[in-house]
Enzyme design. Structure first.
Site, PDB file in Angstrom:
ATOM      1  N   CYS A 134      -2.788 -34.362   6.454  1.00 11.60           N
ATOM      2  CA  CYS A 134      -2.045 -35.529   6.939  1.00 11.60           C
ATOM      3  C   CYS A 134      -2.793 -36.827   6.635  1.00 11.60           C
ATOM      4  CB  CYS A 134      -1.821 -35.401   8.443  1.00 11.60           C
ATOM      5  SG  CYS A 134      -0.996 -36.823   9.161  1.00 11.60           S
ATOM      6  N   CYS A 137      -2.704 -39.391   9.489  1.00 10.65           N
ATOM      7  CA  CYS A 137      -3.605 -39.103  10.620  1.00 10.65           C
ATOM      8  C   CYS A 137      -5.060 -39.412  10.270  1.00 10.65           C
ATOM      9  CB  CYS A 137      -3.540 -37.633  11.008  1.00 10.65           C
ATOM     10  SG  CYS A 137      -1.913 -36.940  11.063  1.00 10.65           S
ATOM     11  N   ASP A 138      -5.473 -39.042   9.063  1.00 11.27           N
ATOM     12  CA  ASP A 138      -6.906 -39.015   8.762  1.00 11.27           C
ATOM     13  C   ASP A 138      -7.361 -40.024   7.707  1.00 11.27           C
ATOM     14  OD1 ASP A 138      -7.165 -36.924  10.568  1.00 11.27           O
ATOM     15  OD2 ASP A 138      -6.696 -35.425   9.059  1.00 11.27           O
TER      16      ASP A 138
END
Ligand code: NAP
Length: 307
Positions: A134, A137-138
């Site tokens: 992701c 997300c990261d």
């Protein structure tokens, strides 16, 4: 045991739309949210192809609007996940979550799909320490770093382009010499100064010491093996349906996708399915929304025909 008219398992676009429609039909639906409210779109940075948002929107914003809209009509949410179901005795069905056991007259399964793993040495070991599924997300953790993106589809290029906001370089490692992604994303990715492509190549191993440091790549045409330094590996190679808890309860295909007919009916009367749990082809917010709407309308009809 709480007795419900309709339980919706999952809260992605299909589930939230099913919640909206069953709520407006006065069925007082209960949505069992699952691991992540909104499902996969909740961790998607930009959504440019959902009608009604000419400037695009973000996944979290879209999810919040859908959640609110269904709630305004009476949908209820429990932040819990289903561990097992018993559909074998027909309606009312039994649904067990981590903290409760419910009974429901009709069920709409919208549990979605999850990212596939490569299944190579180092992948599991370095999840959250350089291996990710992701970008949204990261990505932030890779400011000024070099990352590899695995896959040649829309997800790989879309997430790869997103990662250019943070990373110093984004190398797409693809097992063929032709991308599967659509032409607009291909053009954007090819033109981006930070994006590079390594064709006909797979990653055989991810190595590091506490965090990812190297990848071992293999050219599938020449057989050449190389070890390259890298800070992050983002994997976007497709999805599998989240249907483990349904095995033996509903008919599925060999990949575990729930089989539905054109009315979103499963093999069990009174149980309907919508979204990526039963759709390996389209996987769009727009198609999931349509399927969720259809499943809700059929659930409503099934309940009223019984009365
Ligand atoms: P996908 O289209 O199935 O692409 C998966 C990619 O991963 C393919 O390029 C595939 O290679 C590669 N791959 C699969 N298994 C692999 C393995 N074991 N090792 C190395 N590479 C592997 O999946 P996706 O990109 O997640 O897209 C899924 C669906 O969502 C598609 O219909 C897509 O159009 C849609 N989507 C749309 C958007 C958008 O409209 N903006 C954004 C994201 C996703 P091959 O090409 O060789 O098979």
């Amino acid at each position: 045991m709480p007795k419900e008219k309709v339980i919706i398992i999952g809260s992605g676009p299909a589930g939230l739309t099913a919640a909206l429609y069953t709520a407006r039909a006065m069925l007082n639906p209960l949505v069992i949210v699952g691991n992540q409210l909104g499902g996969q779109v909740a961790i998607t940075h930009e959504v440019e192809n959902y009608p009604g948002f000419p400037e695009g929107t973000t996944g979290p914003e879209l999810v919040e609007l859908m959640r609110q809209q269904a709630e305004n009509f009476g949908a209820r949410y429990v932040y819990d996940s289903v561990v097992s179901v018993d559909f074998s005795q027909g309606s009312p069905f039994t649904i067990k979550t981590y903290s409760e056991e419910y009974e429901a007259e009709a069920v709409i399964v919208t549990a979605g799909a999850s990212p596939k793993k490569l299944g190579i040495p180092g992948e599991e070991e370095f999840i959250g320490r350089g291996v990710s599924y992701c970008g949204t997300c990261d990505g932030f953790f890779f400011r000024g770093k070099e990352v590899a993106v695995v896959g040649g589809g829309d997800s790989a290029l879309e997430e790869g382009l997103f990662l250019t906001k943070f990373a110093s370089s984004v190398n797409v490692v693809h097992r063929r010499d032709e991308l599967r992604a659509g032409p607009i994303l291909q053009k954007r990715a090819m033109a981006h100064e930070k994006m590079g492509f390594t064709w006909d190549t797979v990653i055989d191993e991810i190595r590091g010491n506490g965090v990812v440091q190297n990848i071992v790549t293999r050219n599938v045409k020449t057989g050449e093996v190389q070890e390259k330094p890298i800070d992050g590996v983002f994997i976007f190679i497709g999805h599998y349906p989240n249907s483990d808890f349904l095995h033996g309860q509903l008919a599925m295909d060999e990949e575990g996708y729930v089989i539905t007919d054109e009315l979103m009916r499963t093999s069990v009367p009174g149980v309907f399915a919508a979204g990526e749990i039963q759709d390996a082809h389209y996987r769009q917010v727009a198609t999931s929304v349509g399927q969720g709407c259809a499943a809700a309308m059929q659930a409503q009809k099934w309940l009223s025909d019984r009365e």
